[in-house]
Design a protein around this motif. Structure first.
Motif, PDB file in Angstrom:
ATOM      1  N   VAL A  25       0.826  -1.212   0.000  1.00  0.00           N
ATOM      2  CA  VAL A  25       0.000   0.000   0.000  1.00  0.00           C
ATOM      3  C   VAL A  25       0.867   1.272   0.000  1.00  0.00           C
ATOM      4  CG1 VAL A  25      -0.278   0.168   2.507  1.00  0.00           C
ATOM      5  CG2 VAL A  25      -2.060   1.052   1.032  1.00  0.00           C
ATOM      6  N   ASN A  26       2.094   1.184   0.491  1.00  0.00           N
ATOM      7  CA  ASN A  26       2.949   2.382   0.502  1.00  0.00           C
ATOM      8  C   ASN A  26       3.730   2.558  -0.797  1.00  0.00           C
ATOM      9  OD1 ASN A  26       4.677   0.305   0.861  1.00  0.00           O
ATOM     10  ND2 ASN A  26       5.861   1.220   2.518  1.00  0.00           N
ATOM     11  N   SER A  27       3.509   1.658  -1.749  1.00  0.00           N
ATOM     12  CA  SER A  27       4.168   1.812  -3.044  1.00  0.00           C
ATOM     13  C   SER A  27       3.329   2.721  -3.939  1.00  0.00           C
ATOM     14  CB  SER A  27       4.336   0.433  -3.700  1.00  0.00           C
ATOM     15  OG  SER A  27       4.375   0.556  -5.090  1.00  0.00           O
ATOM     16  N   GLU A  28       3.948   3.821  -4.372  1.00  0.00           N
ATOM     17  CA  GLU A  28       3.239   4.828  -5.173  1.00  0.00           C
ATOM     18  C   GLU A  28       2.675   4.221  -6.460  1.00  0.00           C
ATOM     19  OE1 GLU A  28       2.834   8.074  -4.099  1.00  0.00           O
ATOM     20  OE2 GLU A  28       1.478   8.254  -5.815  1.00  0.00           O
ATOM     21  N   SER A  29       3.489   3.415  -7.137  1.00  0.00           N
ATOM     22  CA  SER A  29       3.037   2.848  -8.413  1.00  0.00           C
ATOM     23  C   SER A  29       1.902   1.837  -8.200  1.00  0.00           C
ATOM     24  CB  SER A  29       4.197   2.181  -9.146  1.00  0.00           C
ATOM     25  OG  SER A  29       4.814   1.251  -8.298  1.00  0.00           O
ATOM     26  N   PHE A  30       1.979   1.098  -7.118  1.00  0.00           N
ATOM     27  CA  PHE A  30       0.946   0.105  -6.779  1.00  0.00           C
ATOM     28  C   PHE A  30      -0.376   0.818  -6.517  1.00  0.00           C
ATOM     29  CE2 PHE A  30      -1.079  -3.007  -3.881  1.00  0.00           C
ATOM     30  CZ  PHE A  30      -0.846  -4.184  -4.556  1.00  0.00           C
ATOM     31  N   ARG A  31      -0.272   1.956  -5.785  1.00  0.00           N
ATOM     32  CA  ARG A  31      -1.474   2.731  -5.451  1.00  0.00           C
ATOM     33  C   ARG A  31      -2.062   3.388  -6.685  1.00  0.00           C
ATOM     34  NH1 ARG A  31       0.646   5.328  -0.641  1.00  0.00           N
ATOM     35  NH2 ARG A  31       1.155   7.039  -2.002  1.00  0.00           N
ATOM     36  N   THR A  32      -1.166   3.995  -7.481  1.00  0.00           N
ATOM     37  CA  THR A  32      -1.620   4.716  -8.676  1.00  0.00           C
ATOM     38  C   THR A  32      -2.342   3.776  -9.641  1.00  0.00           C
ATOM     39  OG1 THR A  32       0.298   6.124  -8.418  1.00  0.00           O
ATOM     40  CG2 THR A  32      -0.848   6.266 -10.524  1.00  0.00           C
ATOM     41  N   ALA A  33      -1.845   2.551  -9.733  1.00  0.00           N
ATOM     42  CA  ALA A  33      -2.462   1.593 -10.658  1.00  0.00           C
ATOM     43  C   ALA A  33      -3.815   1.082 -10.141  1.00  0.00           C
ATOM     44  CB  ALA A  33      -1.511   0.425 -10.880  1.00  0.00           C
ATOM     45  N   GLY A  34      -4.172   1.467  -8.927  1.00  0.00           N
ATOM     46  CA  GLY A  34      -5.471   1.060  -8.382  1.00  0.00           C
ATOM     47  C   GLY A  34      -5.470  -0.328  -7.773  1.00  0.00           C
ATOM     48  N   PHE A  35      -4.270  -0.904  -7.576  1.00  0.00           N
ATOM     49  CA  PHE A  35      -4.196  -2.268  -7.050  1.00  0.00           C
ATOM     50  C   PHE A  35      -4.614  -2.359  -5.582  1.00  0.00           C
ATOM     51  CE2 PHE A  35      -0.838  -3.253 -10.454  1.00  0.00           C
ATOM     52  CZ  PHE A  35      -1.807  -3.781 -11.291  1.00  0.00           C
ATOM     53  N   VAL A  36      -4.461  -1.239  -4.848  1.00  0.00           N
ATOM     54  CA  VAL A  36      -4.839  -1.261  -3.433  1.00  0.00           C
ATOM     55  C   VAL A  36      -6.334  -1.530  -3.304  1.00  0.00           C
ATOM     56  CG1 VAL A  36      -5.068   0.128  -1.347  1.00  0.00           C
ATOM     57  CG2 VAL A  36      -2.973   0.241  -2.666  1.00  0.00           C
ATOM     58  N   TYR A  37      -7.136  -0.753  -4.029  1.00  0.00           N
ATOM     59  CA  TYR A  37      -8.581  -0.934  -3.934  1.00  0.00           C
ATOM     60  C   TYR A  37      -9.034  -2.224  -4.595  1.00  0.00           C
ATOM     61  CZ  TYR A  37      -8.569   3.688  -2.029  1.00  0.00           C
ATOM     62  OH  TYR A  37      -8.318   4.751  -1.216  1.00  0.00           O
ATOM     63  N   LEU A  38      -8.293  -2.626  -5.621  1.00  0.00           N
ATOM     64  CA  LEU A  38      -8.611  -3.914  -6.255  1.00  0.00           C
ATOM     65  C   LEU A  38      -8.397  -5.054  -5.250  1.00  0.00           C
ATOM     66  CD1 LEU A  38      -9.440  -5.122  -9.016  1.00  0.00           C
ATOM     67  CD2 LEU A  38      -7.025  -5.533  -9.448  1.00  0.00           C
ATOM     68  N   GLY A  39      -7.289  -4.975  -4.516  1.00  0.00           N
ATOM     69  CA  GLY A  39      -6.993  -5.981  -3.486  1.00  0.00           C
ATOM     70  C   GLY A  39      -8.063  -6.010  -2.413  1.00  0.00           C
ATOM     71  N   LEU A  40      -8.454  -4.819  -1.933  1.00  0.00           N
ATOM     72  CA  LEU A  40      -9.498  -4.747  -0.903  1.00  0.00           C
ATOM     73  C   LEU A  40     -10.816  -5.297  -1.437  1.00  0.00           C
ATOM     74  CD1 LEU A  40      -9.059  -1.254   0.837  1.00  0.00           C
ATOM     75  CD2 LEU A  40      -8.140  -3.447   1.520  1.00  0.00           C
ATOM     76  N   ALA A  41     -11.157  -4.904  -2.669  1.00  0.00           N
ATOM     77  CA  ALA A  41     -12.440  -5.311  -3.244  1.00  0.00           C
ATOM     78  C   ALA A  41     -12.501  -6.821  -3.459  1.00  0.00           C
ATOM     79  CB  ALA A  41     -12.677  -4.580  -4.564  1.00  0.00           C
ATOM     80  N   VAL A  42     -11.446  -7.384  -4.044  1.00  0.00           N
ATOM     81  CA  VAL A  42     -11.466  -8.823  -4.348  1.00  0.00           C
ATOM     82  C   VAL A  42     -11.480  -9.643  -3.057  1.00  0.00           C
ATOM     83  CG1 VAL A  42     -10.206 -10.733  -5.428  1.00  0.00           C
ATOM     84  CG2 VAL A  42     -10.369  -8.542  -6.600  1.00  0.00           C
TER      85      VAL A  42
END
Lengths: 59, 156
Positions: A25-42
């Motif tokens: 979650v603290n990775s800027e590129s990971f966050r920008t790509a929307g993977f944080v919310y994708l991870g939470l949602a899935v």
């Protein structure tokens, strides 16, 4: 027995997904790509929709 | 426990309850600046303000207050009595909510850690008491909206 195995696998997948989301979650590129919310949602979908299986596996 | 998602006929009442909690958090933030979930706005992220105010509260609340709370309660209730398991689940999801936010802002940001921890406990308790996640979604939206409006960006 099969229900219990399915529940364990689903629980393991959800926990692994949560762990990856929390670690990156603290990775800027990971966050920008929307993977944080994708991870939470899935992981939410897995836990909520298969709660019966997980309950069976845990109990 | 997954019924905590609770979208039912009382949704208006839940929303008003959430509005009150959101406003109370804003007042608390004004009185105690340490209760903050925001970091200074980055210009390129301003385009994402609506997303931060709308999608973050919905996804985070469903994840932490429904999925994680239910999962922790289920696991803890195997080892301790039901009431204690519920207390542990509420505190556990609040700690993970705080870690999630502190990790997003950098672990040195204590304001994010304490603010998120307090919000997590309140939102978890409210979600359980009202058997609905709508109150905490609305409270989260109100608080994030306020943070954004005062020139801060909310990352999660």
């Amino acid at each position: 027995m099969l229900d219990k195995s399915i529940g364990r696998v689903l629980l393991l997948v959800a926990v692994a997904l949560i762990a990856v989301t929390f670690v990156f979650v603290n990775s800027e590129s990971f966050r920008t790509a929307g993977f944080v919310y994708l991870g939470l949602a899935v992981s939410s979908v897995i836990i909520i929709l298969s709660f019966g299986y997980i309950k069976n596996a845990v109990s | 426990m997954v019924e905590l998602i609770g979208i039912d006929a009382n949704w208006r009442e839940d929303a008003i309850f959430g509005l009150v909690i959101g406003v109370l958090f804003i007042v608390a933030n004004l009185l105690t600046p340490a209760i903050s979930l925001g970091v200074p706005v980055v210009l390129e992220e301003q385009s994402k303000i609506l997303i931060k105010v709308l999608d973050a509260p919905i996804l985070e609340e469903i994840f932490f207050r429904v999925a994680l709370l239910s999962l922790l309660w289920l696991i803890l209730s195997r080892f301790v009595p039901s009431n204690l398991a519920l207390l542990g689940a509420v505190l556990g999801q609040a700690v993970l909510f705080a870690v999630f936010h502190a990790n997003a802002y950098g672990l040195s940001n204590e304001a994010a850690l304490y603010g998120a921890l307090l919000f997590g406990v309140v939102a978890g308790a409210v979600t359980f008491m009202r058997k609905s996640v709508i109150s905490s979604i609305v409270a989260h939206m109100i608080f994030n909206g306020w943070i954004v409006s005062k020139g801060l960006v909310v990352l999660g």
